[in-house]
Design a protein around this motif. Structure first.
Motif, PDB file in Angstrom:
ATOM      1  N   VAL A  71      40.757   6.415  42.280  1.00  0.00           N
ATOM      2  CA  VAL A  71      39.391   6.211  41.933  1.00  0.00           C
ATOM      3  C   VAL A  71      38.376   6.431  42.903  1.00  0.00           C
ATOM      4  CG1 VAL A  71      37.429   4.842  40.833  1.00  0.00           C
ATOM      5  CG2 VAL A  71      39.657   5.256  39.592  1.00  0.00           C
ATOM      6  N   PHE A  72      38.744   5.659  43.970  1.00  0.00           N
ATOM      7  CA  PHE A  72      38.006   5.488  45.208  1.00  0.00           C
ATOM      8  C   PHE A  72      38.166   6.491  46.274  1.00  0.00           C
ATOM      9  CE2 PHE A  72      37.618   1.220  43.356  1.00  0.00           C
ATOM     10  CZ  PHE A  72      36.267   1.399  43.031  1.00  0.00           C
ATOM     11  N   ASP A  73      39.075   7.397  46.031  1.00  0.00           N
ATOM     12  CA  ASP A  73      39.586   8.564  46.942  1.00  0.00           C
ATOM     13  C   ASP A  73      39.838   7.970  48.332  1.00  0.00           C
ATOM     14  OD1 ASP A  73      40.128  11.179  47.556  1.00  0.00           O
ATOM     15  OD2 ASP A  73      38.225  11.778  47.942  1.00  0.00           O
TER      16      ASP A  73
ATOM     17  N   ASP B  77      32.511   1.835  48.010  1.00  0.00           N
ATOM     18  CA  ASP B  77      31.954   2.699  47.107  1.00  0.00           C
ATOM     19  C   ASP B  77      32.120   2.149  45.599  1.00  0.00           C
ATOM     20  OD1 ASP B  77      31.231   4.511  48.970  1.00  0.00           O
ATOM     21  OD2 ASP B  77      33.416   5.507  48.737  1.00  0.00           O
ATOM     22  N   TRP B  78      32.501   0.983  45.476  1.00  0.00           N
ATOM     23  CA  TRP B  78      32.587  -0.053  44.162  1.00  0.00           C
ATOM     24  C   TRP B  78      31.365  -0.065  43.673  1.00  0.00           C
ATOM     25  CZ3 TRP B  78      36.898  -3.891  42.922  1.00  0.00           C
ATOM     26  CH2 TRP B  78      37.078  -3.947  41.590  1.00  0.00           C
ATOM     27  N   ASP B  79      30.380   0.627  42.957  1.00  0.00           N
ATOM     28  CA  ASP B  79      29.299   0.293  42.146  1.00  0.00           C
ATOM     29  C   ASP B  79      29.420   0.348  40.819  1.00  0.00           C
ATOM     30  OD1 ASP B  79      29.528   3.046  41.430  1.00  0.00           O
ATOM     31  OD2 ASP B  79      27.963   3.661  43.143  1.00  0.00           O
ATOM     32  N   SER B  80      28.393   0.307  39.921  1.00  0.00           N
ATOM     33  CA  SER B  80      28.463   0.195  38.543  1.00  0.00           C
ATOM     34  C   SER B  80      29.204   1.561  38.045  1.00  0.00           C
ATOM     35  CB  SER B  80      27.153  -0.089  37.950  1.00  0.00           C
ATOM     36  OG  SER B  80      26.067   0.964  38.373  1.00  0.00           O
ATOM     37  N   LEU B  81      28.647   2.743  38.697  1.00  0.00           N
ATOM     38  CA  LEU B  81      29.298   4.181  37.917  1.00  0.00           C
ATOM     39  C   LEU B  81      30.802   4.135  38.332  1.00  0.00           C
ATOM     40  CD1 LEU B  81      28.800   6.513  36.542  1.00  0.00           C
ATOM     41  CD2 LEU B  81      28.029   7.448  38.730  1.00  0.00           C
TER      42      LEU B  81
ATOM     43  N   ARG C  56      42.247 -11.573  44.760  1.00  0.00           N
ATOM     44  CA  ARG C  56      40.828 -11.893  45.182  1.00  0.00           C
ATOM     45  C   ARG C  56      40.124 -10.461  45.531  1.00  0.00           C
ATOM     46  NH1 ARG C  56      42.769 -16.632  49.292  1.00  0.00           N
ATOM     47  NH2 ARG C  56      43.342 -18.174  47.495  1.00  0.00           N
ATOM     48  N   THR C  57      40.634  -9.294  45.423  1.00  0.00           N
ATOM     49  CA  THR C  57      39.839  -8.251  45.721  1.00  0.00           C
ATOM     50  C   THR C  57      38.628  -8.107  44.664  1.00  0.00           C
ATOM     51  OG1 THR C  57      41.470  -6.903  46.487  1.00  0.00           O
ATOM     52  CG2 THR C  57      39.751  -5.662  45.670  1.00  0.00           C
ATOM     53  N   THR C  58      37.090  -7.890  45.054  1.00  0.00           N
ATOM     54  CA  THR C  58      36.108  -7.875  44.326  1.00  0.00           C
ATOM     55  C   THR C  58      35.513  -6.339  44.707  1.00  0.00           C
ATOM     56  OG1 THR C  58      34.727  -9.052  45.656  1.00  0.00           O
ATOM     57  CG2 THR C  58      35.880 -10.438  44.232  1.00  0.00           C
ATOM     58  N   ALA C  59      34.406  -6.331  43.865  1.00  0.00           N
ATOM     59  CA  ALA C  59      33.575  -5.206  44.289  1.00  0.00           C
ATOM     60  C   ALA C  59      33.075  -5.103  45.471  1.00  0.00           C
ATOM     61  CB  ALA C  59      32.449  -4.808  43.118  1.00  0.00           C
ATOM     62  N   ASP C  60      32.828  -6.385  45.904  1.00  0.00           N
ATOM     63  CA  ASP C  60      32.196  -6.441  47.594  1.00  0.00           C
ATOM     64  C   ASP C  60      33.234  -5.896  48.690  1.00  0.00           C
ATOM     65  OD1 ASP C  60      29.866  -7.655  46.535  1.00  0.00           O
ATOM     66  OD2 ASP C  60      30.680  -9.590  46.558  1.00  0.00           O
ATOM     67  N   ASP C  61      34.469  -5.984  48.009  1.00  0.00           N
ATOM     68  CA  ASP C  61      35.354  -5.722  49.105  1.00  0.00           C
ATOM     69  C   ASP C  61      35.729  -4.219  49.411  1.00  0.00           C
ATOM     70  OD1 ASP C  61      36.180  -8.175  49.660  1.00  0.00           O
ATOM     71  OD2 ASP C  61      37.314  -8.176  47.753  1.00  0.00           O
ATOM     72  N   ILE C  62      35.285  -3.396  48.203  1.00  0.00           N
ATOM     73  CA  ILE C  62      35.294  -1.934  48.240  1.00  0.00           C
ATOM     74  C   ILE C  62      34.038  -1.110  48.298  1.00  0.00           C
ATOM     75  CG2 ILE C  62      36.431   0.157  47.277  1.00  0.00           C
ATOM     76  CD1 ILE C  62      38.507  -1.700  46.012  1.00  0.00           C
TER      77      ILE C  62
END
Length: 79
Positions: A17-19, A36-40, A28-34
């Motif tokens: 997904v994030f290529d 390109d992890w935004d709402s889209l 414990r991984t969250t959107a803050d850790d990746i």
């Protein structure tokens, strides 16, 4: 399916997904850790996870998931 299998398959989904093949998820991984992890990207991720594991998340689950560990717990409960 045990948690180790879920995390291995889920890690592949994240990489796709994030290529980014360098992604290594943990409970414990969250959107803050990746980066390109935004709402889209979140929508794409949820759709890919649902297809891969043949599960359907409820809207309330999607909006309240705090980390990958919570996602895995839902997948494990339904697998």
């Amino acid at each position: 399916m045990d948690e180790r299998d879920i995390y291995a398959r889920l890690n592949r989904v994240f990489c796709d997904v994030f290529d980014d093949d360098s992604i290594r998820i943990s409970p414990r991984t969250t959107a803050d850790d990746i980066e390109d992890w935004d709402s889209l990207a979140h929508i794409s991720l949820i759709a890919a996870v649902e297809r891969t594991f043949r599960v359907k998340f409820r809207m309330g689950e999607i909006s309240t998931m705090k980390n990958v560990g919570e996602m895995v717990a839902i997948i494990k409960a339904r697998a």
